[in-house]
Design a protein around this motif. Structure first.
Motif, PDB file in Angstrom:
ATOM      1  N   GLU A  28       3.011   8.123  -1.205  1.00  0.00           N
ATOM      2  CA  GLU A  28       1.906   7.480  -1.922  1.00  0.00           C
ATOM      3  C   GLU A  28       0.541   7.959  -1.440  1.00  0.00           C
ATOM      4  OE1 GLU A  28       3.783   5.194   0.351  1.00  0.00           O
ATOM      5  OE2 GLU A  28       5.397   5.574  -1.037  1.00  0.00           O
ATOM      6  N   LYS A  29       0.466   8.531  -0.245  1.00  0.00           N
ATOM      7  CA  LYS A  29      -0.817   8.893   0.346  1.00  0.00           C
ATOM      8  C   LYS A  29      -0.875  10.372   0.684  1.00  0.00           C
ATOM      9  CE  LYS A  29      -1.180   4.454   2.726  1.00  0.00           C
ATOM     10  NZ  LYS A  29      -1.298   3.831   4.037  1.00  0.00           N
ATOM     11  N   ILE A  30      -2.072  10.923   0.567  1.00  0.00           N
ATOM     12  CA  ILE A  30      -2.301  12.274   1.051  1.00  0.00           C
ATOM     13  C   ILE A  30      -2.854  12.111   2.454  1.00  0.00           C
ATOM     14  CG2 ILE A  30      -3.661  14.375   0.773  1.00  0.00           C
ATOM     15  CD1 ILE A  30      -3.698  13.761  -2.235  1.00  0.00           C
ATOM     16  N   GLY A  31      -2.358  12.861   3.395  1.00  0.00           N
ATOM     17  CA  GLY A  31      -2.830  12.664   4.761  1.00  0.00           C
ATOM     18  C   GLY A  31      -2.740  13.931   5.587  1.00  0.00           C
ATOM     19  N   GLU A  45      10.286   9.870   7.834  1.00  0.00           N
ATOM     20  CA  GLU A  45      10.330   9.694   6.375  1.00  0.00           C
ATOM     21  C   GLU A  45       9.496   8.501   5.901  1.00  0.00           C
ATOM     22  OE1 GLU A  45      11.644  11.604   3.913  1.00  0.00           O
ATOM     23  OE2 GLU A  45      12.099  13.052   5.492  1.00  0.00           O
ATOM     24  N   LYS A  46       9.585   7.367   6.607  1.00  0.00           N
ATOM     25  CA  LYS A  46       8.930   6.144   6.148  1.00  0.00           C
ATOM     26  C   LYS A  46       7.438   6.097   6.472  1.00  0.00           C
ATOM     27  CE  LYS A  46      12.996   3.182   6.360  1.00  0.00           C
ATOM     28  NZ  LYS A  46      13.669   2.105   7.082  1.00  0.00           N
TER      29      LYS A  46
END
Length: 157
Positions: free
Chosen positions: A139-142, A132-133
């Motif tokens: 906040e990011k697309i990855g 999860e963290k």
């Protein structure tokens, strides 16, 4: 006698067994080892001291799993079904000890089950937090690529 009919019949036929009816254990006593069991007669209140060299506590054949019915998978006798990691059919729910569907129900196997369940539960929680963290950051697309060194190699197409 709190046992199934077959066990009752076998016990009553065993000449090495003596029954003291209407009693419960009041205490276990001894200095460096168990020396006697004190029984209390439920009808008279009389305390009966029984000298012993040891004691085997038998809790019965019915697991105390009633509160989990309909939540985790159980066999027809009410024992919880787990895999070797003590995982039940519910993600994040583990079972250990004599409530499990297994061949041998003794303290030694229950202790081993507890150790496995504790480690697996800790691992589950740690992996959920990391996933999860660190992996599912909002906040990011990855791109996520998961590789396991214990899986067989996969050939490229």
């Amino acid at each position: 006698m709190d046992a199934n009919k077959i066990a009752q019949e076998q016990a009553l036929k065993n000449s090495k067994m003596e029954f003291i009816w209407n009693t419960v254990v009041e205490s276990f006593e001894g200095d460096e080892r168990l020396e006697k069991v004190v029984l209390k007669n439920l009808k008279t209140g009389e305390l009966i001291e029984v000298p012993v060299d040891g004691c085997f506590l038998f809790i019965g054949y019915e697991p105390n799993t009633e509160i989990f019915k309909g939540q985790v998978e159980m066999n027809k006798y009410g024992y919880i079904i787990t895999n070797e990691k003590m995982e039940t059919n519910l993600e994040g729910v583990f079972a250990a000890g004599d409530v499990r569907d297994k061949i041998i129900k003794q303290v030694a196997t229950a202790v081993g089950d507890g150790c496995i369940a504790g480690i697996m539960a800790e691992k589950y929680i740690a992996e959920c937090e990391v996933f999860e963290k660190e992996i599912m950051q909002k906040e990011k697309i990855g791109l996520i690529y998961i590789w396991s060194p214990i899986e067989e190699k996969v050939e490229s197409l």
